[in-house]
Design a protein around this motif. Structure first.
Motif, PDB file in Angstrom:
ATOM      1  N   LYS A   1       0.839  -1.191   0.000  1.00  0.00           N
ATOM      2  CA  LYS A   1       0.000   0.000   0.000  1.00  0.00           C
ATOM      3  C   LYS A   1       0.877   1.245   0.000  1.00  0.00           C
ATOM      4  O   LYS A   1       1.847   1.327   0.769  1.00  0.00           O
ATOM      5  CB  LYS A   1      -0.922   0.015   1.231  1.00  0.00           C
ATOM      6  N   LYS A   2       0.513   2.199  -0.837  1.00  0.00           N
ATOM      7  CA  LYS A   2       1.270   3.451  -0.901  1.00  0.00           C
ATOM      8  C   LYS A   2       1.157   4.216   0.410  1.00  0.00           C
ATOM      9  O   LYS A   2       2.130   4.772   0.910  1.00  0.00           O
ATOM     10  CB  LYS A   2       0.731   4.297  -2.057  1.00  0.00           C
ATOM     11  N   GLU A   3      -0.041   4.236   0.980  1.00  0.00           N
ATOM     12  CA  GLU A   3      -0.281   4.962   2.222  1.00  0.00           C
ATOM     13  C   GLU A   3      -0.907   4.021   3.249  1.00  0.00           C
ATOM     14  O   GLU A   3      -0.958   2.816   3.042  1.00  0.00           O
ATOM     15  CB  GLU A   3      -1.226   6.162   1.959  1.00  0.00           C
ATOM     16  N   TYR A   4      -1.411   4.591   4.308  1.00  0.00           N
ATOM     17  CA  TYR A   4      -2.137   3.825   5.317  1.00  0.00           C
ATOM     18  C   TYR A   4      -3.469   3.354   4.729  1.00  0.00           C
ATOM     19  O   TYR A   4      -4.141   4.084   4.010  1.00  0.00           O
ATOM     20  CB  TYR A   4      -2.392   4.704   6.549  1.00  0.00           C
ATOM     21  N   ASP A   5      -3.850   2.115   5.011  1.00  0.00           N
ATOM     22  CA  ASP A   5      -5.115   1.566   4.526  1.00  0.00           C
ATOM     23  C   ASP A   5      -5.736   0.749   5.659  1.00  0.00           C
ATOM     24  O   ASP A   5      -5.184  -0.276   6.075  1.00  0.00           O
ATOM     25  CB  ASP A   5      -4.878   0.685   3.304  1.00  0.00           C
ATOM     26  N   LYS A   6      -6.870   1.193   6.134  1.00  0.00           N
ATOM     27  CA  LYS A   6      -7.497   0.518   7.273  1.00  0.00           C
ATOM     28  C   LYS A   6      -8.036  -0.868   6.897  1.00  0.00           C
ATOM     29  O   LYS A   6      -8.306  -1.701   7.774  1.00  0.00           O
ATOM     30  CB  LYS A   6      -8.624   1.376   7.845  1.00  0.00           C
ATOM     31  N   ASN A   7      -8.203  -1.132   5.597  1.00  0.00           N
ATOM     32  CA  ASN A   7      -8.776  -2.405   5.154  1.00  0.00           C
ATOM     33  C   ASN A   7      -7.726  -3.403   4.659  1.00  0.00           C
ATOM     34  O   ASN A   7      -8.074  -4.428   4.089  1.00  0.00           O
ATOM     35  CB  ASN A   7      -9.790  -2.160   4.032  1.00  0.00           C
ATOM     36  N   ILE A   8      -6.448  -3.082   4.872  1.00  0.00           N
ATOM     37  CA  ILE A   8      -5.391  -3.924   4.294  1.00  0.00           C
ATOM     38  C   ILE A   8      -5.437  -5.357   4.817  1.00  0.00           C
ATOM     39  O   ILE A   8      -5.262  -6.314   4.059  1.00  0.00           O
ATOM     40  CB  ILE A   8      -4.000  -3.290   4.536  1.00  0.00           C
ATOM     41  N   THR A   9      -5.706  -5.528   6.117  1.00  0.00           N
ATOM     42  CA  THR A   9      -5.718  -6.887   6.677  1.00  0.00           C
ATOM     43  C   THR A   9      -6.912  -7.689   6.168  1.00  0.00           C
ATOM     44  O   THR A   9      -6.800  -8.886   5.915  1.00  0.00           O
ATOM     45  CB  THR A   9      -5.737  -6.838   8.219  1.00  0.00           C
ATOM     46  N   GLU A  10      -8.061  -7.026   6.003  1.00  0.00           N
ATOM     47  CA  GLU A  10      -9.240  -7.719   5.495  1.00  0.00           C
ATOM     48  C   GLU A  10      -9.016  -8.138   4.041  1.00  0.00           C
ATOM     49  O   GLU A  10      -9.385  -9.239   3.624  1.00  0.00           O
ATOM     50  CB  GLU A  10     -10.479  -6.821   5.586  1.00  0.00           C
ATOM     51  N   GLN A  11      -8.391  -7.253   3.265  1.00  0.00           N
ATOM     52  CA  GLN A  11      -8.163  -7.549   1.852  1.00  0.00           C
ATOM     53  C   GLN A  11      -7.254  -8.750   1.677  1.00  0.00           C
ATOM     54  O   GLN A  11      -7.540  -9.662   0.894  1.00  0.00           O
ATOM     55  CB  GLN A  11      -7.550  -6.332   1.168  1.00  0.00           C
ATOM     56  N   VAL A  12      -6.171  -8.767   2.424  1.00  0.00           N
ATOM     57  CA  VAL A  12      -5.223  -9.864   2.269  1.00  0.00           C
ATOM     58  C   VAL A  12      -5.783 -11.161   2.840  1.00  0.00           C
ATOM     59  O   VAL A  12      -5.406 -12.255   2.411  1.00  0.00           O
ATOM     60  CB  VAL A  12      -3.864  -9.485   2.916  1.00  0.00           C
TER      61      VAL A  12
END
Length: 318
Positions: free
Chosen positions: A78-89
């Motif tokens: 992710k280029k920046e902070y992403d609150k959904n990154i864990t759900e996506q992966v």
């Protein structure tokens, strides 16, 4: 905020913003240096079929393989902070778990990656590496509390001149190396502490004269079978006390004229042993010949076989 100072241009370098595609390219081009413990499978690894959550897309940013754990590793960038990154992966992980055979075949056949046999792979433990400029405290705490310990968080900062600062928030592979080195050091220290104190002194005295030590240990071990032995290291010799007898041991490197690797001085007369090099320091009508040790007879030993002859000769005398 992290700052990077360049001594060559004498200034702080500015952070730069680059798209995820550039980050992906940089990581793959420098894979051997950044993730030498993992095998790169592919960038933008395509997923056949539908991924469960809406909007997650059908490609994994980077797919890798961990030879140590025999697991696939998903990289999400992710280029920046992403609150959904864990759900996506998590969606990607569930997809691989549900379609493991397809991912395995594509990895081996399409990307020519050498994997273990299918049944040897860990099908239900997909590892995850999340790379972003920032993670929330909640994300960090949640990952650190994960009992499976299969998620790694990495913060990155991109500066001018294509300089990237990488910070492992957990599971830093270098820490494992340091811990392994430290564990080895601790084990060695424990062995020294727990070993026979005499063996420590013997090892320290003979130092690099390994042959001398090995021959002397035959003598020392034999004496120990017969009773209590006392070892006292001196500057040039080891003093050995056994009952009413004393011996002095002197190490050599086999380069003297007689090729001896060990000299044992004793007050027990073994001059009658024609297969041993024994010299009596007391000459008839003369003073005692000088020596490094106080005992009368010098026995020059050139091999373990000669030490065994000396032991056999001493066996019925002490």
């Amino acid at each position: 905020m992290p700052k990077l100072f360049s001594s060559s241009v004498k200034k702080f370098l500015n952070q730069v913003n680059k798209p995820e595609s550039e980050l992906n390219k940089f990581i793959c081009e420098n894979w051997a240096s950044l993730f030498s413990n993992l095998t790169l499978v592919s960038s933008e690894f395509p997923l056949k079929g539908n991924v469960r959550s809406i909007g997650t897309g059908g490609r994994i940013d980077i797919l890798a393989y961990n030879p140590k754990s025999k697991r696939f590793v998903i990289f999400e960038l992710k280029k920046e902070y992403d609150k959904n990154i864990t759900e996506q992966v998590s969606d990607y992980r569930e997809y691989i778990e549900d379609n493991f055979a397809d991912v395995y075949l594509k990895t081996t056949q399409q990307y020519n990656i050498d994997l273990p046999k299918f049944q040897e792979m860990d099908l239900k433990q997909i590892e995850i590496v999340l790379i972003a400029k920032k993670f929330s405290l909640t994300q960090i705490e949640r990952v650190k509390k994960n009992k499976e310990n299969n998620i790694t968080l990495i913060k990155y900062f991109w500066f001018e001149d294509d300089l990237i600062f990488i910070d492992y928030l957990n599971n830093d592979p270098d820490e494992e190396k340091i811990e392994s080195i430290n564990s080895k050091k601790i084990r060695i220290v424990k062995e020294v502490i727990n070993q026979d104190p005499d063996l420590y002194e013997i090892d320290r005295f003979f130092n690099l004269k390994q042959e001398s030590k090995e021959v002397f240990l035959l003598f020392y071990d034999w004496l120990k079978t017969k009773g209590e032995v006392k070892i006292t290291p001196k500057q040039v010799l080891l003093k050995v006390e056994f009952g009413q007898h004393t011996f002095s041991a002197i190490g050599y490197a086999g380069k003297v004229g007689s090729k001896q690797i060990l000299q044992i001085n004793t007050n027990i007369d073994l001059t009658y042993e024609d297969k041993l090099l024994v010299e009596d320091r007391v000459r008839v009508g003369q003073k005692k010949k000088g020596s490094l040790a106080s005992e009368r007879f010098e026995i020059r030993l050139r091999s373990k076989e000669e030490m065994q002859r000396m032991i056999n000769a001493l066996d019925d005398k002490i």
